[in-house]
Design a protein around this motif. Structure first.
Motif, PDB file in Angstrom:
ATOM      1  N   VAL A 155      40.712  26.299  38.386  1.00 55.34           N
ATOM      2  CA  VAL A 155      40.951  27.650  38.761  1.00 55.34           C
ATOM      3  C   VAL A 155      41.301  27.607  40.172  1.00 55.34           C
ATOM      4  N   THR A 156      42.102  28.514  40.660  1.00 54.49           N
ATOM      5  CA  THR A 156      42.419  28.643  42.090  1.00 54.49           C
ATOM      6  C   THR A 156      43.129  29.985  42.404  1.00 54.49           C
ATOM      7  N   SER A 157      42.923  30.270  43.819  1.00 57.80           N
ATOM      8  CA  SER A 157      43.608  31.379  44.196  1.00 57.80           C
ATOM      9  C   SER A 157      45.030  30.886  44.334  1.00 57.80           C
ATOM     10  N   LEU A 158      45.952  31.891  44.479  1.00 57.10           N
ATOM     11  CA  LEU A 158      47.306  31.566  44.143  1.00 57.10           C
ATOM     12  C   LEU A 158      48.128  32.225  45.285  1.00 57.10           C
ATOM     13  N   ILE A 215      43.190  40.082  29.726  1.00 57.82           N
ATOM     14  CA  ILE A 215      42.241  40.169  31.045  1.00 57.82           C
ATOM     15  C   ILE A 215      41.559  38.887  31.131  1.00 57.82           C
ATOM     16  N   PHE A 216      41.160  38.455  32.342  1.00 53.47           N
ATOM     17  CA  PHE A 216      39.851  37.801  32.410  1.00 53.47           C
ATOM     18  C   PHE A 216      39.397  38.118  33.691  1.00 53.47           C
ATOM     19  N   VAL A 217      37.994  37.823  33.811  1.00 53.49           N
ATOM     20  CA  VAL A 217      37.247  38.133  34.972  1.00 53.49           C
ATOM     21  C   VAL A 217      36.714  36.588  35.274  1.00 53.49           C
ATOM     22  N   LEU A 218      36.929  36.270  36.687  1.00 50.70           N
ATOM     23  CA  LEU A 218      36.373  35.185  37.393  1.00 50.70           C
ATOM     24  C   LEU A 218      35.158  35.312  37.980  1.00 50.70           C
ATOM     25  N   VAL A 228      36.141  38.324  40.230  1.00 52.53           N
ATOM     26  CA  VAL A 228      37.580  38.892  40.415  1.00 52.53           C
ATOM     27  C   VAL A 228      37.874  39.277  39.066  1.00 52.53           C
ATOM     28  N   GLU A 229      38.497  40.378  39.017  1.00 50.38           N
ATOM     29  CA  GLU A 229      38.930  40.954  37.544  1.00 50.38           C
ATOM     30  C   GLU A 229      40.383  40.921  37.611  1.00 50.38           C
ATOM     31  N   CYS A 230      41.065  40.467  36.538  1.00 51.75           N
ATOM     32  CA  CYS A 230      42.395  40.388  36.715  1.00 51.75           C
ATOM     33  C   CYS A 230      43.230  40.626  35.377  1.00 51.75           C
ATOM     34  N   ARG A 231      44.299  41.191  35.615  1.00 54.27           N
ATOM     35  CA  ARG A 231      45.450  41.325  34.395  1.00 54.27           C
ATOM     36  C   ARG A 231      46.361  40.143  34.296  1.00 54.27           C
ATOM     37  N   ILE A 232      46.283  39.596  33.150  1.00 57.60           N
ATOM     38  CA  ILE A 232      47.215  38.399  33.152  1.00 57.60           C
ATOM     39  C   ILE A 232      48.726  38.731  33.105  1.00 57.60           C
ATOM     40  N   GLN A 260      42.985  43.085  40.024  1.00 52.83           N
ATOM     41  CA  GLN A 260      42.899  44.226  39.923  1.00 52.83           C
ATOM     42  C   GLN A 260      41.621  44.854  40.805  1.00 52.83           C
ATOM     43  N   HIS A 261      40.443  43.945  40.767  1.00 53.50           N
ATOM     44  CA  HIS A 261      39.130  44.246  41.683  1.00 53.50           C
ATOM     45  C   HIS A 261      38.641  43.085  41.982  1.00 53.50           C
ATOM     46  N   ALA A 262      38.148  42.933  43.189  1.00 54.70           N
ATOM     47  CA  ALA A 262      37.269  41.729  43.675  1.00 54.70           C
ATOM     48  C   ALA A 262      35.969  42.184  44.259  1.00 54.70           C
TER      49      ALA A 262
END
Ligand SMILES: Cc1cc2nc3c(=O)[nH]c(=O)nc-3n(C[C@H](O)[C@H](O)[C@H](O)COP(=O)(O)O)c2cc1C
Length: 171
Positions: A51-54, A80-83, A127-131, A148-150
């Protein structure tokens, strides 16, 4: 499922997987659990360090998911995924989510986050993300998520190096 660009691997050199594993095992990482859900809201998750920040603008992260993982199809369902970034006292959580099958979430504290997806409790942050895009990556896929939220928590990280869990030495 999302259409993915197909790469052509037909011309590749024979390669020693063991040595590649050994080399990349020297790349020390943190440990995360990536969570998602199916259409009925059932939670899924797997331990991951690929995983990485992009990007910061727009805010993007990427995760790499094995096509053989049981969790694999559910990222396509939910988009959706949450890291969840694990703390040094969460090795048991990492081991639990690194095994296929069973009721992984039973006995694990979590809440439902902003995107109706499980957020693990007691982590260093999540960190909550939308793919927004999915790319082909050999036996894995690469999901790019727009943040979307961190939220950062407190504590010290769980680390993974040469196939073993580690903690930072005390200051
Ligand atoms: C430290 C560590 C890092 C891992 N990183 C990844 C990863 O980045 N992507 C992945 O697909 N699997 C990764 N795995 C393997 C999955 O956690 C494992 O295959 C898990 O059983 C998948 O669960 P599932 O089949 O229930 O989805 C990792 C395992 C460990 C212990």
């Amino acid at each position: 499922m999302t259409d993915m660009r197909r790469a052509d691997y037909s011309d590749r050199m024979p390669f020693d997987h063991t040595e590649l594993r050994r080399v990349m095992g020297c790349f020390a990482t943190g440990v995360t659990v990536i969570t998602t859900r199916d259409q009925g809201g059932r939670p899924y998750g797997l331990t991951a360090n690929a995983v990485t920040s992009l990007s910061l603008e727009p805010p993007l992260l990427l995760i790499c998911v094995d096509r053989k993982a049981e969790t694999y199809p559910h990222f396509f369902d939910s988009k959706i995924f949450v890291l969840n970034i694990l703390r040094e006292d969460q090795e048991d959580v990492s081991r639990r989510f690194a095994k296929t099958g069973g009721e992984k979430f039973t006995g694990v504290s979590y809440r439902i986050g902003h995107l109706d997806t499980p957020v693990l409790e007691g982590t260093l942050g999540h960190v909550e993300c939308r793919i927004i895009e999915t790319l082909e990556g050999g036996d894995h896929v690469i999901h790019i998520g727009e943040v979307q939220h961190a939220e950062a928590g407190e504590g010290r990280p769980l680390l993974f190096f040469r196939g073993k869990y580690h903690k930072l030495p005390s200051d």
